[in-house]
Structure formats: structure tokens, C-alpha cells
Design a protein around this motif. Sequence first.
Motif, mmCIF file in Angstrom:
data_model
loop_
_atom_site.group_PDB
_atom_site.id
_atom_site.type_symbol
_atom_site.label_atom_id
_atom_site.label_comp_id
_atom_site.label_asym_id
_atom_site.label_seq_id
_atom_site.Cartn_x
_atom_site.Cartn_y
_atom_site.Cartn_z
ATOM 1 N N ILE A 171 14.436 -50.299 3.877
ATOM 2 C CA ILE A 171 13.600 -50.631 5.213
ATOM 3 C C ILE A 171 12.251 -50.758 4.627
ATOM 4 O O ILE A 171 11.841 -49.944 4.025
ATOM 5 N N THR A 172 11.577 -51.933 4.959
ATOM 6 C CA THR A 172 10.426 -52.130 4.443
ATOM 7 C C THR A 172 9.384 -52.850 5.708
ATOM 8 O O THR A 172 9.799 -53.442 6.783
ATOM 9 N N PRO A 173 8.167 -52.669 5.515
ATOM 10 C CA PRO A 173 7.209 -53.274 6.704
ATOM 11 C C PRO A 173 7.029 -54.967 6.130
ATOM 12 O O PRO A 173 6.820 -55.017 5.156
ATOM 13 N N VAL A 174 7.148 -55.681 7.101
ATOM 14 C CA VAL A 174 7.095 -57.100 6.860
ATOM 15 C C VAL A 174 5.764 -57.767 7.421
ATOM 16 O O VAL A 174 5.264 -58.863 7.040
ATOM 17 N N SER A 175 5.439 -56.972 8.822
ATOM 18 C CA SER A 175 4.241 -57.681 9.530
ATOM 19 C C SER A 175 3.109 -57.278 8.998
ATOM 20 O O SER A 175 2.833 -56.014 8.202
ATOM 21 N N ASP A 176 1.964 -57.958 9.222
ATOM 22 C CA ASP A 176 0.622 -57.449 8.746
ATOM 23 C C ASP A 176 0.058 -56.043 9.470
ATOM 24 O O ASP A 176 -0.421 -55.084 8.872
ATOM 25 N N GLY A 177 0.384 -56.079 10.804
ATOM 26 C CA GLY A 177 0.214 -54.740 11.383
ATOM 27 C C GLY A 177 0.981 -53.528 10.734
ATOM 28 O O GLY A 177 0.432 -52.427 10.832
ATOM 29 N N ALA A 178 2.202 -53.610 10.434
ATOM 30 C CA ALA A 178 3.021 -52.710 10.003
ATOM 31 C C ALA A 178 2.527 -52.167 8.528
ATOM 32 O O ALA A 178 2.389 -51.029 8.224
ATOM 33 N N ARG A 179 1.982 -53.189 8.006
ATOM 34 C CA ARG A 179 1.367 -52.999 6.453
ATOM 35 C C ARG A 179 0.210 -52.089 6.555
ATOM 36 O O ARG A 179 -0.311 -51.253 5.894
ATOM 37 N N LEU A 180 -0.684 -52.539 7.630
ATOM 38 C CA LEU A 180 -1.894 -52.044 7.667
ATOM 39 C C LEU A 180 -1.904 -50.425 8.298
ATOM 40 O O LEU A 180 -2.480 -49.462 7.987
ATOM 41 N N THR A 181 -0.680 -50.382 9.088
ATOM 42 C CA THR A 181 -0.361 -48.948 9.679
ATOM 43 C C THR A 181 0.034 -48.015 8.631
ATOM 44 O O THR A 181 -0.291 -46.915 8.377
ATOM 45 N N ASN A 182 0.775 -48.760 7.386
ATOM 46 C CA ASN A 182 1.293 -47.925 6.413
ATOM 47 C C ASN A 182 0.039 -47.576 5.590
ATOM 48 O O ASN A 182 -0.033 -46.365 4.970
ATOM 49 N N ILE A 183 -1.148 -48.428 5.496
ATOM 50 C CA ILE A 183 -1.982 -48.089 4.496
ATOM 51 C C ILE A 183 -3.117 -47.082 5.192
ATOM 52 O O ILE A 183 -3.328 -45.973 4.702
ATOM 53 N N PHE A 184 -3.398 -47.215 6.634
ATOM 54 C CA PHE A 184 -4.446 -46.162 7.175
ATOM 55 C C PHE A 184 -3.760 -45.147 7.639
ATOM 56 O O PHE A 184 -4.405 -44.250 8.019
ATOM 57 N N LEU A 185 -2.602 -44.994 8.114
ATOM 58 C CA LEU A 185 -1.857 -43.783 8.808
ATOM 59 C C LEU A 185 -0.930 -43.068 8.316
ATOM 60 O O LEU A 185 -0.844 -42.007 7.980
ATOM 61 N N ILE A 186 0.130 -43.841 7.658
ATOM 62 C CA ILE A 186 1.218 -43.143 7.140
ATOM 63 C C ILE A 186 0.980 -42.483 5.532
ATOM 64 O O ILE A 186 1.217 -41.784 5.184
ATOM 65 N N THR A 187 0.086 -43.392 5.050
ATOM 66 C CA THR A 187 -0.387 -42.949 3.516
ATOM 67 C C THR A 187 -1.099 -41.584 3.676
ATOM 68 O O THR A 187 -0.667 -40.618 2.943
ATOM 69 N N PRO A 188 -2.270 -41.524 4.578
ATOM 70 C CA PRO A 188 -2.846 -40.097 4.608
ATOM 71 C C PRO A 188 -1.716 -38.968 4.967
ATOM 72 O O PRO A 188 -1.732 -37.936 4.625
ATOM 73 N N LEU A 189 -0.735 -39.267 6.077
ATOM 74 C CA LEU A 189 0.291 -38.373 6.366
ATOM 75 C C LEU A 189 1.236 -37.935 5.328
ATOM 76 O O LEU A 189 1.446 -36.961 5.078
#
Length: 365
Positions: A90-108
Motif C-alpha cells: 500500500i503506497t501513497p500516490v497522490s500529492d496530498g497523501a504524500r504531504l500528509t505522510n511527510i507532515f503528519l504520519i512521520t511525526p506520529l
Amino acid sequence: MKLPGQDAIARQADERLVTRRIALPRRRVEHPLRQVTKRVVIALLVLVATALIVYADRGGYTDNSDQSMDLLDCFYYATVTLSTTGYGDITPVSDGARLTNIFLITPLRVLFLIILVGTTLEVLTERTREEWRLNRWRATLREHTVVIGFGTKGRSAIETVCSTGLKKEQVVVVDPSSKVIEAATSYGFAGVLGDATRSDVLLRAEVQKARQIIIATQRDDTAVLVALTARQLNRKAKIVAAVREEENAPLLKQSGADAVITSASAAGRLLGLSVLSPSAGMVMEDLIHQGSGLDIVERPVIKAEVGKGVRETDDLVVSVVRGHRVLGYDDPAVGKLQLMDRLITIVRVTPHTQVAPDMRPLPQD
């Protein structure tokens, strides 16, 4: 012949040994099971929050198995992502999903890992924190009270001194028994494990910077050696010691003690007085017990009392301290009270009475 670096290794070993022999009061900590439960709950909350974030933007992710994302897929992705497993199905493909991974999911993810390894990190840093506390304690300890021996006499002496406002952080207990040191730290005092007749043990208690030293050992010969060592390390401190036999009191004073309390003879005199006059014995026992009934205290002369006689004050004065002399209330040399005099008085203590910092109870045993 010493090898290079051998001195540094020896110093580090000595420091570790000293750390084990100095016990600071323990801070209140939660029960281990409660700590683990709290961390598990926080980890689950982070997992649920991550899954909900992914589910809210599930259109920006692709699943190699069925090309769709349901709630179970979101929880699966959150689990493998937070644990840094990352299978890649399962991978993020959209720009919004990738930004969410960078700024939200990574700190979590970082928070999740900190929670998981928190217990291990706490164990690894415990010794570092303890050494830091010890170094800070040494740097800030000044004008403190060192108590040699934490038996009945030592504990009673500390209670009496602390009742005048002395903070527990300003008391250091020295005793050769590890159980006694544990008891002292449970009361909130710092403890030094070792034989107080040794100068290195007293130096660990920072006796050279102490304001007053109370010697309450079990043996008179030990008290004499402690007094000699303490006076050699600190010429200005006030040393008060207790002995069992009255014949050893002069020897202890010659060793450097400013005041010596003979416990055996004092108890014997109180017993004899109680036999001859039970009422007088009750009064003396009341004076000995600090904080209830009658107390004997030392206070300065106030301006309104300057120029008056001893019997013209409101308090019951038994002695006047003038310079280095202690004069009885009926001594003709007292004359009129002076501003620099101090009065030893008997006062009535009530449950709401508080002893002022400059009203010091006299040493009792």
C-alpha cells in the motif's frame, strides 16, 4: 608502570563507586504497571489517529491487491508504517497523501517509536540522570546540616532542627548501614553510606561546607573519632555530639565538639527526678518533647525589651546568652538586657503555634 589512560579509568571507577554510596531522596514515581498501561493506551491512540488520517484521504493511496482502500487496509497501513516495516503493498500516490505522510504520519511514527522504546530509554538514562542530580546536589549544597547516625537520637535531633524551618534538602545523613540510609532517603534526606570516622566519607557528605554537625553514633569511641575528623575538615562548623557515658564528655570536647549531651546520665537524672517528684518529672519530659506542651527556645532580644530586667519581659526567661557566656536569670552580671543578647525562654506550644526561624529550640537528647 601505569598504562596510558589508566588514571582516567581509575577516576571514573571512583566516581561510579561514590555515586552508589550517595543516595538522594527518591522522587515519587508511578507504579510500573500503570506506566506500561498508560504507554500502551497512548500507542493505540496514535495508531487509531494514523489510521483515521489515512482513511480520510484513502483515495490518494493504492493497494496492489485490489486497488481499493477500506478501513481495515487503513489500519494495516498505519501498523506497518508506524512500526517502520513498510511492505510496499500500500503506497501513497497522490500529492496530498504524500504531504500528509511527510507532515503528519512521520511525526506520529517518531512519537510511536518513542513510546515503544520509552522504558528502555528510561533505564539507559537513569544512571545519567542520577549522576546529574548528584553533581547538581554537590554544587548547590551550602551551610547544611550533617547528621552522623540515624538512630533514635539522630532522628529526634533532625526533627527538632527541621521544626524551626530547616529544609530537608539541607540535611545529609551519614551511616554505615544501607538499610538506615534507605530509611533516611524515604524521609526526604540525602544519605551517605560509609564509616564517618573516615575523611573520604565525610567529604562525600560535603562536611567541609556544613554549618552544623550532629554526632549521634552508637559508641562513644566512634563519636570521638568522628569529632576529630570532622573538626579537621571544618574548623568553623558547630559540632554537637551525644555520648553514653559522662566520663567521655571531656574527651569529646577536646576532640572538637562544641556541645556534648550525655544521654545515659540525662536519662538517669530524669528517672531519679520522677521518683522524687513525679510532677517535676512530667514537666521535664514535656520540655524534652518538641512541639507539644512546653518548649524551651532561644530567641533574640527585641527593641522593646532593651534596658529592661529579665523579669520585666513577657516570657519566662531562664538564661541570657551574652557573647560566648550563658548567664542564669538570677546572675547579677545580667543587669539590663542588651540588643545583642539572646534569651532562653520557656513557652507554651499550641497546635497553631509555629516557631520562628530565629527561635531555635535548644539541643535535646
